[in-house]
Design a protein around this motif. Structure first.
Motif, PDB file in Angstrom:
ATOM      1  N   GLY A 233       0.581 -52.235  -7.106  1.00  0.00           N
ATOM      2  CA  GLY A 233       0.145 -52.992  -8.275  1.00  0.00           C
ATOM      3  C   GLY A 233      -1.358 -53.025  -8.427  1.00  0.00           C
ATOM      4  N   ASP A 234      -1.805 -53.864  -9.322  1.00  0.00           N
ATOM      5  CA  ASP A 234      -3.217 -54.002  -9.671  1.00  0.00           C
ATOM      6  C   ASP A 234      -3.980 -54.632  -8.501  1.00  0.00           C
ATOM      7  OD1 ASP A 234      -5.692 -54.556 -10.742  1.00  0.00           O
ATOM      8  OD2 ASP A 234      -4.945 -55.750 -12.423  1.00  0.00           O
ATOM      9  N   PRO A 235      -4.979 -53.927  -7.946  1.00  0.00           N
ATOM     10  CA  PRO A 235      -5.722 -54.512  -6.817  1.00  0.00           C
ATOM     11  C   PRO A 235      -6.520 -55.746  -7.197  1.00  0.00           C
ATOM     12  CG  PRO A 235      -6.710 -52.436  -7.513  1.00  0.00           C
ATOM     13  CD  PRO A 235      -5.403 -52.549  -8.243  1.00  0.00           C
ATOM     14  N   ASP A 236      -6.878 -55.896  -8.460  1.00  0.00           N
ATOM     15  CA  ASP A 236      -7.556 -57.120  -8.881  1.00  0.00           C
ATOM     16  C   ASP A 236      -6.640 -58.333  -8.753  1.00  0.00           C
ATOM     17  OD1 ASP A 236      -9.856 -55.762  -9.420  1.00  0.00           O
ATOM     18  OD2 ASP A 236      -9.747 -55.932 -11.599  1.00  0.00           O
ATOM     19  N   ALA A 237      -5.329 -58.070  -8.731  1.00  0.00           N
ATOM     20  CA  ALA A 237      -4.344 -59.148  -8.618  1.00  0.00           C
ATOM     21  C   ALA A 237      -3.662 -59.164  -7.260  1.00  0.00           C
ATOM     22  CB  ALA A 237      -3.295 -59.006  -9.727  1.00  0.00           C
ATOM     23  N   GLY A 238      -4.237 -58.438  -6.282  1.00  0.00           N
ATOM     24  CA  GLY A 238      -3.700 -58.449  -4.938  1.00  0.00           C
ATOM     25  C   GLY A 238      -2.751 -57.329  -4.604  1.00  0.00           C
ATOM     26  N   GLY A 239      -2.503 -56.436  -5.549  1.00  0.00           N
ATOM     27  CA  GLY A 239      -1.663 -55.282  -5.277  1.00  0.00           C
ATOM     28  C   GLY A 239      -2.469 -54.139  -4.680  1.00  0.00           C
ATOM     29  N   VAL A 240      -1.790 -53.042  -4.413  1.00  0.00           N
ATOM     30  CA  VAL A 240      -2.436 -51.840  -3.887  1.00  0.00           C
ATOM     31  C   VAL A 240      -2.131 -50.687  -4.841  1.00  0.00           C
ATOM     32  CG1 VAL A 240      -2.591 -50.204  -1.965  1.00  0.00           C
ATOM     33  CG2 VAL A 240      -2.198 -52.640  -1.506  1.00  0.00           C
ATOM     34  N   SER A 241      -3.159 -50.030  -5.328  1.00  0.00           N
ATOM     35  CA  SER A 241      -2.998 -48.894  -6.226  1.00  0.00           C
ATOM     36  C   SER A 241      -2.770 -47.611  -5.434  1.00  0.00           C
ATOM     37  CB  SER A 241      -4.250 -48.715  -7.095  1.00  0.00           C
ATOM     38  OG  SER A 241      -4.360 -49.728  -8.068  1.00  0.00           O
ATOM     39  N   VAL A 242      -2.265 -46.606  -6.141  1.00  0.00           N
ATOM     40  CA  VAL A 242      -2.168 -45.265  -5.580  1.00  0.00           C
ATOM     41  C   VAL A 242      -3.145 -44.375  -6.338  1.00  0.00           C
ATOM     42  CG1 VAL A 242      -0.708 -43.241  -5.202  1.00  0.00           C
ATOM     43  CG2 VAL A 242       0.236 -45.544  -4.917  1.00  0.00           C
ATOM     44  N   ALA A 243      -4.093 -43.810  -5.597  1.00  0.00           N
ATOM     45  CA  ALA A 243      -5.054 -42.875  -6.174  1.00  0.00           C
ATOM     46  C   ALA A 243      -4.716 -41.476  -5.688  1.00  0.00           C
ATOM     47  CB  ALA A 243      -6.478 -43.244  -5.762  1.00  0.00           C
ATOM     48  N   ALA A 244      -4.809 -40.509  -6.586  1.00  0.00           N
ATOM     49  CA  ALA A 244      -4.539 -39.123  -6.224  1.00  0.00           C
ATOM     50  C   ALA A 244      -5.748 -38.264  -6.555  1.00  0.00           C
ATOM     51  CB  ALA A 244      -3.319 -38.597  -6.985  1.00  0.00           C
ATOM     52  N   VAL A 245      -6.159 -37.427  -5.607  1.00  0.00           N
ATOM     53  CA  VAL A 245      -7.184 -36.444  -5.926  1.00  0.00           C
ATOM     54  C   VAL A 245      -6.523 -35.307  -6.696  1.00  0.00           C
ATOM     55  CG1 VAL A 245      -8.680 -37.020  -3.982  1.00  0.00           C
ATOM     56  CG2 VAL A 245      -6.907 -35.275  -3.693  1.00  0.00           C
ATOM     57  N   ALA A 246      -7.247 -34.763  -7.669  1.00  0.00           N
ATOM     58  CA  ALA A 246      -6.660 -33.748  -8.531  1.00  0.00           C
ATOM     59  C   ALA A 246      -7.723 -32.741  -8.946  1.00  0.00           C
ATOM     60  CB  ALA A 246      -6.019 -34.408  -9.754  1.00  0.00           C
ATOM     61  N   THR A 247      -7.337 -31.842  -9.833  1.00  0.00           N
ATOM     62  CA  THR A 247      -8.214 -30.808 -10.405  1.00  0.00           C
ATOM     63  C   THR A 247      -8.766 -29.866  -9.345  1.00  0.00           C
ATOM     64  OG1 THR A 247     -10.259 -32.159 -10.389  1.00  0.00           O
ATOM     65  CG2 THR A 247      -8.837 -32.349 -12.317  1.00  0.00           C
ATOM     66  N   ALA A 248      -7.881 -29.363  -8.500  1.00  0.00           N
ATOM     67  CA  ALA A 248      -8.247 -28.410  -7.447  1.00  0.00           C
ATOM     68  C   ALA A 248      -9.263 -28.992  -6.476  1.00  0.00           C
ATOM     69  CB  ALA A 248      -8.743 -27.100  -8.027  1.00  0.00           C
ATOM     70  N   PHE A 249      -9.066 -30.258  -6.114  1.00  0.00           N
ATOM     71  CA  PHE A 249      -9.895 -30.924  -5.110  1.00  0.00           C
ATOM     72  C   PHE A 249      -9.842 -30.111  -3.807  1.00  0.00           C
ATOM     73  CE2 PHE A 249     -10.311 -33.749  -1.507  1.00  0.00           C
ATOM     74  CZ  PHE A 249     -11.285 -34.659  -1.870  1.00  0.00           C
ATOM     75  N   PRO A 250     -10.976 -29.959  -3.092  1.00  0.00           N
ATOM     76  CA  PRO A 250     -12.310 -30.498  -3.376  1.00  0.00           C
ATOM     77  C   PRO A 250     -13.244 -29.540  -4.123  1.00  0.00           C
ATOM     78  CG  PRO A 250     -12.257 -29.668  -1.143  1.00  0.00           C
ATOM     79  CD  PRO A 250     -10.878 -29.422  -1.706  1.00  0.00           C
ATOM     80  N   SER A 251     -12.849 -28.282  -4.292  1.00  0.00           N
ATOM     81  CA  SER A 251     -13.781 -27.302  -4.863  1.00  0.00           C
ATOM     82  C   SER A 251     -13.858 -27.361  -6.374  1.00  0.00           C
ATOM     83  CB  SER A 251     -13.366 -25.885  -4.443  1.00  0.00           C
ATOM     84  OG  SER A 251     -12.158 -25.504  -5.094  1.00  0.00           O
ATOM     85  N   GLY A 252     -12.753 -27.716  -7.015  1.00  0.00           N
ATOM     86  CA  GLY A 252     -12.707 -27.678  -8.470  1.00  0.00           C
ATOM     87  C   GLY A 252     -12.612 -26.278  -9.031  1.00  0.00           C
ATOM     88  N   ARG A 253     -12.331 -25.304  -8.177  1.00  0.00           N
ATOM     89  CA  ARG A 253     -12.296 -23.904  -8.603  1.00  0.00           C
ATOM     90  C   ARG A 253     -10.885 -23.532  -9.026  1.00  0.00           C
ATOM     91  NH1 ARG A 253     -17.538 -23.243  -9.306  1.00  0.00           N
ATOM     92  NH2 ARG A 253     -16.918 -21.126  -9.904  1.00  0.00           N
ATOM     93  N   ALA A 254     -10.550 -23.825 -10.244  1.00  0.00           N
ATOM     94  CA  ALA A 254      -9.244 -23.471 -10.795  1.00  0.00           C
ATOM     95  C   ALA A 254      -9.353 -23.493 -12.307  1.00  0.00           C
ATOM     96  CB  ALA A 254      -8.171 -24.447 -10.322  1.00  0.00           C
ATOM     97  N   SER A 255      -8.382 -22.901 -12.969  1.00  0.00           N
ATOM     98  CA  SER A 255      -8.376 -22.906 -14.428  1.00  0.00           C
ATOM     99  C   SER A 255      -8.115 -24.318 -14.944  1.00  0.00           C
ATOM    100  CB  SER A 255      -7.300 -21.964 -14.954  1.00  0.00           C
ATOM    101  OG  SER A 255      -6.004 -22.479 -14.658  1.00  0.00           O
ATOM    102  N   LEU A 256      -8.524 -24.564 -16.168  1.00  0.00           N
ATOM    103  CA  LEU A 256      -8.286 -25.879 -16.767  1.00  0.00           C
ATOM    104  C   LEU A 256      -6.790 -26.160 -16.840  1.00  0.00           C
ATOM    105  CD1 LEU A 256      -9.322 -28.446 -18.096  1.00  0.00           C
ATOM    106  CD2 LEU A 256      -9.379 -27.216 -20.280  1.00  0.00           C
ATOM    107  N   GLU A 257      -5.989 -25.152 -17.128  1.00  0.00           N
ATOM    108  CA  GLU A 257      -4.537 -25.335 -17.208  1.00  0.00           C
ATOM    109  C   GLU A 257      -3.985 -25.878 -15.899  1.00  0.00           C
ATOM    110  OE1 GLU A 257      -0.509 -22.730 -18.306  1.00  0.00           O
ATOM    111  OE2 GLU A 257      -2.422 -21.722 -17.902  1.00  0.00           O
TER     112      GLU A 257
END
Length: 335
Positions: A125-149
């Protein structure tokens, strides 16, 4: 909270830029921003780093640090079991002390999102309300070397799996080559991919990888560019490149956020990530945030620590404080 309409961000950018966000317009705007006084910036950061907090604030500071941590595992050897263990620690950082706050989020690779969501259960849930969010790294992390698609598919898959936050990396090669329009368009497109069918949106953190940008001027320009394109957070680093987060760079990014707020009224978050391992160092960041943008930024939707080992030291200092075996010298100068 994140804007749910890309049009809002683009329209604001066009109005501020005086034209469409192409290479020429963005170059004129970004290079018109005053250069960074490196000596002055580092002196301000050093001064803030020596500021003390009152003895009565020790417990508050430690708990606040915990509540702002994105507890992270981003390794090729990550398994569902490792993610479940991470979630267990995020929800209950100190089993011996039920008053210990939860962290803000767990940050994982996109294919690990379903396991994190499942493991969190009702705690998701919302961390401002005491929950825990799930964050995901994306877009060819960590290099960013991939097509936009591929980057957009990576993002959309993580959001569909239940990610509340997306940590994307900018194309540093394009930025350093002056292809600002391309970087803008990619950030804006990823922001669009954060939209859900119900009209809500995952929060978008834009990773600058400041260690590869080399100069403070580049960090300032990349910060402005990321916010113009619709980023909800600007983040220093992937944690895979050195130097990662530093106090001067974070101060500079906070100054950009402050100036953006004065200009538009919009609040943007900041996330230093990588290399912050000790409570005494984390406290310096708290002081820097409070003195630069105000204490209102010290909440999960506006400030985070990207860390994997910081929590352990904070818990140690918290235990020392609780048991009385604590020395102020262990983590910060105390008034």
């Amino acid at each position: 909270m994140p804007e749910t309409s890309l049009v809002t961000a683009r329209e604001r950018a066009v109005a501020l830029l005086g034209g469409e966000p192409d290479d020429a317009t963005l170059r004129r705007y970004l290079h018109g921003i005053p250069g960074v006084d490196a000596v002055g910036l580092e002196q301000r950061a050093a001064g803030l780093g020596t500021r003390s907090i009152k003895t009565s604030s020790k417990a508050w500071a430690l708990d606040r640090i915990i509540s702002l941590i994105d507890l992270t595992t981003l390794e090729g050897a990550d398994t569902p079991g490792k993610v479940r263990s991470l979630v267990a620690k995020a929800v209950n950082p100190d089993p011996a002390d039920a008053t210990t706050p939860r962290v803000a989020a767990v940050c994982v690779y996109g294919d690990m999102v379903p396991y994190a969501v499942e493991a969190l259960g009702d705690a998701h849930g919302d961390p401002d309300a005491g929950g825990v969010s799930v964050a995901a790294v994306a877009t060819a992390f960590p290099s960013g070397r991939a097509s936009l698609e591929i980057k957009l598919a990576d993002t959309a898959e993580a959001v569909a799996a239940g990610a509340d936050e997306i940590d994307m990396v900018i194309d540093r090669g394009a930025f350093l080559a002056g292809r600002y329009g391309l970087v803008f368009d990619q950030i804006a497109a990823v922001k669009q991919a954060c939209l859900r069918p119900d009209g809500t949106s995952a929060s978008l953190k834009v990773i600058l990888e400041t260690g590869e940008l080399v100069t403070y001027d580049n960090v300032r320009r990349a910060s402005w560019l990321s916010i113009l394109a619709g980023g909800d957070f600007i983040k220093t680093s992937t944690g895979k490149v050195q130097p990662a987060a530093t106090l001067p760079v974070t101060l500079l990014m906070l100054e950009v956020v402050r100036d953006w707020h004065l200009l538009t009224g919009q609040r943007i978050g900041v996330k230093p990530a990588g290399g912050i391992r000790a409570s005494k160092d984390a406290v310096k960041y708290l002081v820097t945030v409070a003195e630069t943008v105000g204490e209102e930024w010290l909440q999960p939707h506006l400030f985070r620590f990207g860390a994997s080992s910081l929590l352990n030291d904070v818990l140690l200092q918290r235990q020392k404080l609780r048991t009385g075996h604590y020395s102020g010298a262990d983590y910060v100068t105390i008034d």
